[in-house]
Design an enzyme around this catalytic site. Sequence first.
Site, mmCIF file in Angstrom:
data_model
loop_
_atom_site.group_PDB
_atom_site.id
_atom_site.type_symbol
_atom_site.label_atom_id
_atom_site.label_comp_id
_atom_site.label_asym_id
_atom_site.label_seq_id
_atom_site.Cartn_x
_atom_site.Cartn_y
_atom_site.Cartn_z
ATOM 1 N N SER A 241 0.847 -1.191 0.000
ATOM 2 C CA SER A 241 0.000 0.000 0.000
ATOM 3 C C SER A 241 0.885 1.245 0.000
ATOM 4 O O SER A 241 2.111 1.163 -0.031
ATOM 5 C CB SER A 241 -0.915 0.010 1.220
ATOM 6 O OG SER A 241 -0.155 0.170 2.408
ATOM 7 N N LYS A 242 0.256 2.409 0.073
ATOM 8 C CA LYS A 242 0.989 3.668 -0.011
ATOM 9 C C LYS A 242 2.041 3.812 1.079
ATOM 10 O O LYS A 242 3.055 4.465 0.885
ATOM 11 C CB LYS A 242 0.009 4.840 0.052
ATOM 12 C CG LYS A 242 -0.834 4.989 -1.197
ATOM 13 C CD LYS A 242 -1.752 6.196 -1.107
ATOM 14 C CE LYS A 242 -2.587 6.324 -2.381
ATOM 15 N NZ LYS A 242 -3.507 7.470 -2.311
ATOM 16 N N ARG A 243 1.778 3.211 2.228
ATOM 17 C CA ARG A 243 2.745 3.372 3.324
ATOM 18 C C ARG A 243 4.082 2.704 3.014
ATOM 19 O O ARG A 243 5.086 2.978 3.669
ATOM 20 C CB ARG A 243 2.176 2.806 4.627
ATOM 21 C CG ARG A 243 2.037 1.288 4.648
ATOM 22 C CD ARG A 243 1.528 0.771 5.987
ATOM 23 N NE ARG A 243 1.335 -0.663 5.955
ATOM 24 C CZ ARG A 243 0.253 -1.275 5.510
ATOM 25 N NH1 ARG A 243 -0.742 -0.562 5.026
ATOM 26 N NH2 ARG A 243 0.143 -2.583 5.517
#
Length: 469
Positions: A241-243
């Site tokens: 994911s974006k993290r």
Amino acid sequence: MSDQVVTRFAPSPTGFLHIGGARTALFNWLFARGRGGRFLLRIEDTDRARSTPEATQAILDGLAWMGLDHDGEAVSQALRAERHAEVAQELLARGEAYKCFSTQEEIEAFREAARAEGRSTLFQSPWRDADPATHPDAPHVIRIKAPRDGATTIADKVQGDVTIRNDQLDDMVLLRSDGSPVYMLAVAVDDHDMGVTHVIRGDDHLNNAARQMLIYRAMGWPLPVYAHIPLIHGPDGKKLSKRHGALGVEEYRDMGYPAAGMRNYLARLGWSHGDDEFFTDAQAMEWFGLDGIGKSPARFDFKKLENICGQHIAATDDAALLRDLLEFMDRRETAPADEVTLERLEAAMPHLKERAKTYPELIEKAHFVLTSRPVLPDEKAAAQLDSVSRGILSELTPQLRNATWSREALEAVCQGAAEARDMKFGKLAGPLRAALAGRTATPSVFDMMLVLGRDETIARLDDAATGAG
């Protein structure tokens, strides 16, 4: 079904080309190309509210940068809605589907009663076996007649046999009350009409396979081979994911990872061929098979990506590497504007590509070529240019003016200058790097001298010796 292998990549144009989607496309591309087959592209743009031309273009651009060429024109799923509806009507005529007039309120009431009684909430329509003569003149959907008993087994080439009880499959809607086809119908019809022999996709679609198989069997179509690949996880083991950092292919492109390295790394992410880590496209096409795909999610590792990319940069032909580097610099609007710099960059390429993992690292190593006089040293390099060092450079410059401009001669002159001061050459190398490149991490000082040429080298040393830089 055709003897020729046909695979497809079918992204939804609602955003950029995710790195997981890029790997799915790569697996399909490798499988088809390695078998003399066809790799097709379908844009699943039936969600008109979320699909955008910009997202479609981002997908096309991402595939182009990755070097994943597809056969024929990209197919728009939305433009095939009439064909999807035609199949639903054919299923209706065959008795494999039926008109359902139940309202949303009636369906919800059924489910509430089922929950209260502790039974399955899968909707069972009272219209499934109704006499058409009893049909009202009212809005309706078309549902498929799913089997009520037995089981459906997906013979998956990655997951193995996956069996789902048929009482867990509902009579799914094929056509909505407004006549529009649902996603499940569109996918099955498109895959059949496009002649897709192998459906290779993420395992988040595994349950969809059982429902799409209902359509294939009801139409009497041969089933494709299914291969559902595990998703990519981040280094922490959670879904990417974006993290975890960059997600879109274009972000990796803009960070300066070479496309060949990305293909190699993504191929290795969830698939293996023995212990091979570094390989060419030709080798990947020859080796790639569904039996080499693991069942467990792969973990994205930036260090491994960089290592593979570094190997590809080192192995790339100098001319091809220069072309790729210039394309990267063009996007950054930093490409060299004059012919002399371009020629020097070309001459420097063999000395730049060792140990560089990305194009920005190549550019940093090429700073001695890309900068112009007076060379401004960074803080570390400036520390190398004290008064003693400047004095040595002043003594060295006249000797270089009269030297033969070959590596052996340059080494001899510089070594002699160091010995005259009773010092090792390593002590002289620092000031030379600072003078020629303004950096402490550079190619060999002799490689830089040969690339820059006599006049530019001496001019830079003169600048450093007199403090002009």
